[in-house]
Motif scaffolding. Structure first.
Motif, PDB file in Angstrom:
ATOM      1  N   THR A  59     -21.792  48.904   7.825  1.00 52.68           N
ATOM      2  CA  THR A  59     -23.115  48.578   7.652  1.00 52.68           C
ATOM      3  C   THR A  59     -23.397  47.470   8.904  1.00 52.68           C
ATOM      4  OG1 THR A  59     -22.675  46.775   6.106  1.00 52.68           O
ATOM      5  CG2 THR A  59     -23.400  48.984   5.331  1.00 52.68           C
ATOM      6  N   LYS A  60     -24.641  47.186   8.896  1.00 52.41           N
ATOM      7  CA  LYS A  60     -25.286  46.090  10.136  1.00 52.41           C
ATOM      8  C   LYS A  60     -24.193  44.974  10.191  1.00 52.41           C
ATOM      9  CE  LYS A  60     -29.166  42.947  11.075  1.00 52.41           C
ATOM     10  NZ  LYS A  60     -28.967  43.257  12.577  1.00 52.41           N
ATOM     11  N   ASP A  61     -23.853  44.508  11.505  1.00 58.68           N
ATOM     12  CA  ASP A  61     -22.884  43.624  11.891  1.00 58.68           C
ATOM     13  C   ASP A  61     -21.788  43.694  11.213  1.00 58.68           C
ATOM     14  OD1 ASP A  61     -24.473  42.400  13.296  1.00 58.68           O
ATOM     15  OD2 ASP A  61     -25.632  41.331  11.794  1.00 58.68           O
ATOM     16  N   THR A  62     -20.989  44.863  11.350  1.00 63.35           N
ATOM     17  CA  THR A  62     -19.463  45.406  10.839  1.00 63.35           C
ATOM     18  C   THR A  62     -18.794  45.424  12.220  1.00 63.35           C
ATOM     19  OG1 THR A  62     -20.184  45.876   8.518  1.00 63.35           O
ATOM     20  CG2 THR A  62     -18.208  46.919   9.641  1.00 63.35           C
ATOM     21  N   ILE A  63     -17.603  45.179  12.266  1.00 67.15           N
ATOM     22  CA  ILE A  63     -16.821  45.404  13.298  1.00 67.15           C
ATOM     23  C   ILE A  63     -15.559  46.329  12.510  1.00 67.15           C
ATOM     24  CG2 ILE A  63     -14.938  44.758  14.726  1.00 67.15           C
ATOM     25  CD1 ILE A  63     -16.554  42.271  15.277  1.00 67.15           C
ATOM     26  N   SER A 113     -16.568  41.990   8.484  1.00 61.16           N
ATOM     27  CA  SER A 113     -18.137  41.610   8.351  1.00 61.16           C
ATOM     28  C   SER A 113     -18.350  40.404   9.135  1.00 61.16           C
ATOM     29  CB  SER A 113     -18.169  41.521   7.011  1.00 61.16           C
ATOM     30  OG  SER A 113     -19.654  41.062   6.778  1.00 61.16           O
ATOM     31  N   VAL A 114     -19.269  40.432  10.178  1.00 64.29           N
ATOM     32  CA  VAL A 114     -19.517  39.557  11.065  1.00 64.29           C
ATOM     33  C   VAL A 114     -20.686  38.563  10.420  1.00 64.29           C
ATOM     34  CG1 VAL A 114     -20.334  38.853  13.564  1.00 64.29           C
ATOM     35  CG2 VAL A 114     -18.927  40.917  12.769  1.00 64.29           C
ATOM     36  N   LYS A 115     -20.270  37.330  10.016  1.00 61.56           N
ATOM     37  CA  LYS A 115     -21.280  36.449   9.295  1.00 61.56           C
ATOM     38  C   LYS A 115     -22.307  35.798  10.370  1.00 61.56           C
ATOM     39  CE  LYS A 115     -19.559  37.388   5.311  1.00 61.56           C
ATOM     40  NZ  LYS A 115     -20.164  38.309   4.559  1.00 61.56           N
ATOM     41  N   ASN A 116     -21.928  35.470  11.333  1.00 59.91           N
ATOM     42  CA  ASN A 116     -22.609  34.949  12.466  1.00 59.91           C
ATOM     43  C   ASN A 116     -22.473  35.867  13.704  1.00 59.91           C
ATOM     44  OD1 ASN A 116     -24.246  33.388  13.906  1.00 59.91           O
ATOM     45  ND2 ASN A 116     -22.732  31.731  14.477  1.00 59.91           N
ATOM     46  N   PRO A 117     -23.259  36.857  13.845  1.00 66.01           N
ATOM     47  CA  PRO A 117     -23.245  37.863  14.686  1.00 66.01           C
ATOM     48  C   PRO A 117     -23.530  37.655  16.212  1.00 66.01           C
ATOM     49  CG  PRO A 117     -25.099  38.204  13.617  1.00 66.01           C
ATOM     50  CD  PRO A 117     -24.499  37.240  13.077  1.00 66.01           C
ATOM     51  N   GLU A 152     -12.238  35.898  18.418  1.00 60.63           N
ATOM     52  CA  GLU A 152     -13.398  35.952  17.496  1.00 60.63           C
ATOM     53  C   GLU A 152     -12.885  36.958  16.324  1.00 60.63           C
ATOM     54  OE1 GLU A 152     -16.160  34.050  17.065  1.00 60.63           O
ATOM     55  OE2 GLU A 152     -15.428  33.208  19.163  1.00 60.63           O
ATOM     56  N   CYS A 153     -12.514  38.111  16.715  1.00 66.08           N
ATOM     57  CA  CYS A 153     -11.842  39.129  15.526  1.00 66.08           C
ATOM     58  C   CYS A 153     -10.753  38.498  14.798  1.00 66.08           C
ATOM     59  CB  CYS A 153     -11.482  40.228  16.074  1.00 66.08           C
ATOM     60  SG  CYS A 153     -12.958  41.242  16.681  1.00 66.08           S
ATOM     61  N   GLU A 154     -10.009  37.786  15.132  1.00 62.24           N
ATOM     62  CA  GLU A 154      -8.732  36.911  14.814  1.00 62.24           C
ATOM     63  C   GLU A 154      -9.209  36.084  13.785  1.00 62.24           C
ATOM     64  OE1 GLU A 154      -4.437  35.350  15.973  1.00 62.24           O
ATOM     65  OE2 GLU A 154      -6.250  34.490  16.859  1.00 62.24           O
ATOM     66  N   ARG A 155     -10.152  35.328  14.062  1.00 55.05           N
ATOM     67  CA  ARG A 155     -10.745  34.324  13.456  1.00 55.05           C
ATOM     68  C   ARG A 155     -11.469  34.948  11.928  1.00 55.05           C
ATOM     69  NH1 ARG A 155     -13.155  29.951  17.676  1.00 55.05           N
ATOM     70  NH2 ARG A 155     -11.204  29.419  18.653  1.00 55.05           N
ATOM     71  N   LEU A 156     -12.069  35.998  12.284  1.00 51.09           N
ATOM     72  CA  LEU A 156     -12.769  36.753  11.279  1.00 51.09           C
ATOM     73  C   LEU A 156     -11.846  36.992  10.099  1.00 51.09           C
ATOM     74  CD1 LEU A 156     -15.599  38.839  12.928  1.00 51.09           C
ATOM     75  CD2 LEU A 156     -15.856  36.948  11.376  1.00 51.09           C
ATOM     76  N   ILE A 157     -10.592  37.693  10.629  1.00 53.12           N
ATOM     77  CA  ILE A 157      -9.553  37.994   9.639  1.00 53.12           C
ATOM     78  C   ILE A 157      -8.960  36.956   8.972  1.00 53.12           C
ATOM     79  CG2 ILE A 157      -6.941  38.772   9.668  1.00 53.12           C
ATOM     80  CD1 ILE A 157      -7.555  40.714  12.030  1.00 53.12           C
TER      81      ILE A 157
END
Length: 288
Positions: A59-63, A113-117, A152-157
């Motif tokens: 969905t919106k703001d998903t990687i 899911s990107v909380k702060n896109p 940034e993706c690593e931090r999301l993980i």
């Protein structure tokens, strides 16, 4: 898993593209794979991914992070979606950041899911701008931006460890299949058999067959044919080579066999396919 497989063989080590659903809203007809890593960012709407026997609804703001040589396809649920997709090879990533690949891609497909896109979107927008600017220093700049995006993706993980969806494939298995696919992609025009792969990678032929089915979802023969037919389609479209010349160039020794495999993958003969692509080019030229 899939009757037909499309193989993407890009010449560039980095690729990025922006698209809106109403411009290109058709489902993928067949599963496909490519020898580069994929990062898919959904800006708006919804997109369904079928990967490794699993369904991921973005969905919106998903990687979505998809490893190289992983069979996958997408289904359109929302024709108003907007997305940015980028692909890159190992050689494009800065050496010091290679370690990020195992964290982000080797665990299987990851949906974040990107909380702060804002941060990620700014990086991607700058990538698009730099990619089409084609400045002498663009590749260097894109490498730095890619590293920033991966961090940034690593931090999301780390912030979403408990909710991540990933496959159970082991790194050793994936390294083996990755090596075999690389070998095939570079030598598809030569005589390649299960026996040759078995000797090259020190495995039994049955083990290789099982590994292809488990990791990619198709047989060794199906994958080899997919690569060869992909190249044949390009040669039919971009060159004036005769059919028998193309037959040999893509690794087939028998014209009838090539014709039969080509029709199985495209539902038309090589001559009909060339005619269809020629007509498409003419219509595009007439529109200009």
């Amino acid at each position: 898993m899939a009757e037909k497989v499309n193989v993407s063989l890009r010449n560039r080590s980095f690729y990025i593209d922006y698209s809106r659903g109403y411009e290109n809203s058709r489902d993928m007809q067949h599963y496909h794979l490519h020898q580069d890593y994929e990062i898919f960012y959904l800006l708006e709407g919804e997109k369904v991914f079928l990967i490794d026997g699993k369904k991921f609804v973005a969905t919106k703001d998903t990687i979505m992070l998809i490893d190289k040589n992983i069979l996958h396809k997408t289904i359109v649920n929302d024709h108003k979606y907007q997305r940015i997709v980028l692909n890159f090879r190992d050689c494009f990533l800065l050496e010091d950041d290679q370690i990020l690949l195992s964290t982000l891609f080797k665990r299987g497909p990851l949906m974040l899911s990107v909380k702060n896109p804002t941060t990620c979107q700014k990086i991607l927008e700058k990538m698009l701008e730099e990619y089409f600017l084609d400045n002498p220093s663009s590749d260097r700049y894109l490498q730095l931006l890619l590293s920033q995006l991966l961090i940034e993706c690593e931090r999301l993980i780390h912030s979403q460890t408990s909710t991540l969806e990933h496959s159970k494939a082991t790194c050793n298995q994936h390294e083996l299949i990755d090596g075999m696919i690389t070998y095939i992609n570079e030598r598809f025009h030569q005589d390649i058999t299960l026996s040759i792969l078995a000797n090259k990678f020190y495995l039994h032929e049955q083990s290789i067959s099982k590994l292809f089915k488990q990791s990619i979802g198709c047989s060794f023969t199906e994958y080899l044919n997919a690569v060869r037919i992909t190249e044949a389609k390009r040669l039919l479209t971009e060159t004036t080579l005769k059919i028998n010349q193309i037959t040999k160039k893509v690794g087939y020794t028998n014209h009838v066999h090539f014709w039969r495999i080509f029709k199985k993958f495209t539902s038309m003969s090589p001559n009909d396919y060339r005619g269809q692509e020629t007509d498409k080019c003419k219509r595009l030229i007439d529109k200009v």
